[in-house]
Write an enzyme that holds these catalytic residues in place. Structure first.
Site, PDB file in Angstrom:
ATOM      1  N   HIS A  17      -2.377  -4.426   7.791  1.00  0.00           N
ATOM      2  CA  HIS A  17      -2.055  -3.051   7.390  1.00  0.00           C
ATOM      3  C   HIS A  17      -1.758  -2.191   8.619  1.00  0.00           C
ATOM      4  CE1 HIS A  17      -4.824  -3.903   3.771  1.00  0.00           C
ATOM      5  NE2 HIS A  17      -3.591  -3.837   3.289  1.00  0.00           N
ATOM      6  N   LYS A  41      -8.441  -1.833 -10.712  1.00  0.00           N
ATOM      7  CA  LYS A  41      -9.162  -2.744  -9.815  1.00  0.00           C
ATOM      8  C   LYS A  41     -10.646  -2.462  -9.976  1.00  0.00           C
ATOM      9  CE  LYS A  41      -5.828  -4.035  -6.377  1.00  0.00           C
ATOM     10  NZ  LYS A  41      -5.610  -4.335  -4.986  1.00  0.00           N
ATOM     11  N   ARG A  90       4.299  -9.967   2.744  1.00  0.00           N
ATOM     12  CA  ARG A  90       3.741 -11.059   3.542  1.00  0.00           C
ATOM     13  C   ARG A  90       4.504 -12.354   3.334  1.00  0.00           C
ATOM     14  NH1 ARG A  90      -1.992  -9.853   1.049  1.00  0.00           N
ATOM     15  NH2 ARG A  90      -0.570 -10.000  -0.676  1.00  0.00           N
TER      16      ARG A  90
END
Length: 168
Positions: A17, A41, A90
């Site tokens: 990050h 979440k 990613r």
């Protein structure tokens, strides 16, 4: 003045990050690290207050602001007058989800662009979820997170307070 938002749950922030934040600063005048208060979440490890404080301590730049938000990201971006959303990719597996989100955000507000940045190769596998799991099992995460986060994770898993009374 180009203002970008880098959203996420950051539970916890990782070196991946931070890599994206540092590179976004080279492209934009200011960056808001927007910590999502995400009810989907369940049971984040760190509270929103802990995440905000830890991120602020990990990032030393007067061009980066740390804020929390809930609801639609494009609404937050519009309210803050940001023109860009920065997202990290990613791996190819991230692309489909991120593309769908970017297209939905464009549908909701076509004035806000999404820019994808790839992390350094060394962080291409890194996720907060994996960091938490390795830390929980006692593994060495020293190269994956800033020292402050390593310490915070150790405290959290021992049931100790992460923030001192001066942080509250």
């Amino acid at each position: 003045m180009a203002l970008a938002i880098f959203p996420g749950s950051f539970d916890p922030i990782t070196n991946g990050h931070i890599d994206i934040i540092e590179r976004a600063q080279k492209m934009f005048d200011r960056v808001i690290v927007a910590v999502l208060m995400n009810s989907a979440k369940k049971n984040p490890l760190f509270t929103i207050e802990e995440r905000l404080t830890l991120i602020r301590r990990c990032i030393d730049s007067d061009r980066v602001e740390v804020a929390s938000f809930e609801g639609l990201l494009v609404d937050f971006a519009e309210k803050r007058k940001a023109s860009v959303i920065v997202r990290g990719l990613r791996a190819v597996s991230d692309f489909e989800y991120e593309l769908q989100m970017a297209m939905m955000n464009r549908q909701l507000n076509d004035e806000i662009e999404t820019v994808f940045l790839m992390p350094k190769t060394v962080y291409s596998y890194l996720s907060s979820r994996m960091v938490k799991e390795v830390a929980r099992l006692g593994g060495d995460i020293g190269t994956l997170v800033p020292p402050l986060i390593d310490e915070a994770l150790k405290k959290k898993f021992k049931g100790e307070p992460v923030l001192g009374s001066e942080d509250r």
